[in-house]
Design an enzyme around this catalytic site. Structure first.
Site, PDB file in Angstrom:
ATOM      1  N   GLY A 238      -7.076   3.420   8.910  1.00 15.97           N
ATOM      2  CA  GLY A 238      -6.973   3.457   7.636  1.00 15.97           C
ATOM      3  C   GLY A 238      -6.259   2.265   6.906  1.00 15.97           C
ATOM      4  O   GLY A 238      -6.767   1.537   6.063  1.00 15.97           O
TER       5      GLY A 238
ATOM      6  N   LYS B  65       0.789  -1.194  -0.195  1.00 18.09           N
ATOM      7  CA  LYS B  65      -0.002  -0.111   0.169  1.00 18.09           C
ATOM      8  C   LYS B  65       0.979   1.246   0.200  1.00 18.09           C
ATOM      9  O   LYS B  65       2.084   1.453   0.235  1.00 18.09           O
ATOM     10  CB  LYS B  65      -1.090  -0.031   1.094  1.00 18.09           C
ATOM     11  CG  LYS B  65      -0.197   0.007   2.571  1.00 18.09           C
ATOM     12  CD  LYS B  65      -0.205   1.512   3.214  1.00 18.09           C
ATOM     13  CE  LYS B  65       0.437   1.408   4.611  1.00 18.09           C
ATOM     14  NZ  LYS B  65       0.501   2.885   5.193  1.00 18.09           N
TER      15      LYS B  65
END
Length: 306
Positions: free
Chosen positions: A226, A193
């Site tokens: 998140g 990510k």
């Protein structure tokens, strides 16, 4: 604890401080901490600490600026009261994520915090699951680095999962996740990510096959959730039957929602958020053992040998 050692605590995490004191079989030292109308912090040590080895427990979470300053003032008061040594017990090291210059004209605040602690009079630091182990090198005094992994491994084994897989929610957590995989004898997957800003991330790829597996996400700090939410979503999309998450420092700021995570395991290194459904693993016994090791001049690494 011996007659030549004492333990005090700041106001950041009284529950953990009391639990550590119970483990050690002692009472916390008396200290007066007050906040003046203009926000300044006042401290008075209400015990004789002359010539003693003093431990100060403070976990500067959620209000890092206030609790860090409180810790510095506590240390200064103990130093001026002629304590022989001052060991800062900091389960959660604030500003640990600002450990390098990843772009132009930014500070290395983790190093600044180390400098402040040393300048105030700390002679040794006892901390847990630093965001990066290189932070130990920011100090010119001994740093004892504890790991919550053995506590989590014991808790995960208790679930008796039949087809599990460790998943690193980002490349930065890969080293930590790999050690979990080795201890639990499980395969490892990695979510690749990229962080867009302090609150948002995007996923490029999932390295590994989680189809039909019980995914166990492993991370050291969770503030907004998140990273974990995104990783959990990817695992479910790739066929994971369920998703567990293991987090050492669960800051879980107001409004944090961990959608897609079936069970969350955290430690009490920081105060727990009311209303969050989590499995809490206490680090008080580990901190107590580490403090005893320091007092008796024993090896801290012996705590992690099987």
């Amino acid at each position: 604890m011996t007659q030549s050692s004492m333990i005090f605590a700041g106001s950041s995490h009284p529950e953990l401080a009391q639990e550590v004191a119970r483990v050690l079989g002692v009472e916390l030292g008396n200290v007066l901490i007050e906040t003046f109308p203009d926000g300044e912090i006042g401290v008075q040590i209400l015990e004789n600490v002359r010539g003693k080895d003093v431990f100060v427990l403070q976990s500067p979470a959620r209000q890092p600026n206030h609790f860090l300053m409180e810790l510095l003032i506590l240390v200064d008061a103990l130093k001026r009261a002629s304590a022989r040594s001052i060991i800062a017990v900091i389960p959660y090291y604030a500003y640990a994520r600002q450990d390098r210059k990843d772009k132009g004209r930014v500070p290395i605040t983790a190093k600044l915090v180390a400098d402040l602690l040393e300048k105030a009079g700390v002679t040794r630091v006892l901390t847990m699951d630093l965001h990066t182990e290189q932070i130990q090198g920011f100090f010119n005094i001994p740093v004892d680095h504890l790991y919550a992994r053995p506590l989590f491994v014991k808790a995960l084994k208790g679930l008796k999962l039949s087809n599990a897989m460790i998943v690193s929610p980002d490349v930065g957590s890969n080293k930590m996740a790999r050690k979990f995989a080795e201890d639990l004898k499980l395969d490892l997957a990695i979510v690749d990510k990229r962080r867009i800003n302090g609150r948002s991330v995007e996923v490029n790829a999932l390295i590994g096959d989680v189809k039909g597996k019980q995914a166990i996400l492993v991370d050291d700090i969770c503030s907004t959730g998140g990273t974990l939410r995104t990783a959990a979503k990817v695992c479910k999309e790739e066929g994971a039957t369920s998703v567990f998450a293991v987090v050492t420092h669960a800051l879980l700021m107001s409004g944090t929602e961990l959608d897609g995570i079936d069970q969350l395991f955290v430690t009490n290194s920081v105060p727990q958020v009311k209303g969050q459904t989590t499995h809490v693993v206490s680090v008080a016994p580990l901190l107590g053992e580490a403090i005893e090791c320091v007092i008796k001049a024993k090896s801290i690494s012996s705590l992690f040998k099987s």
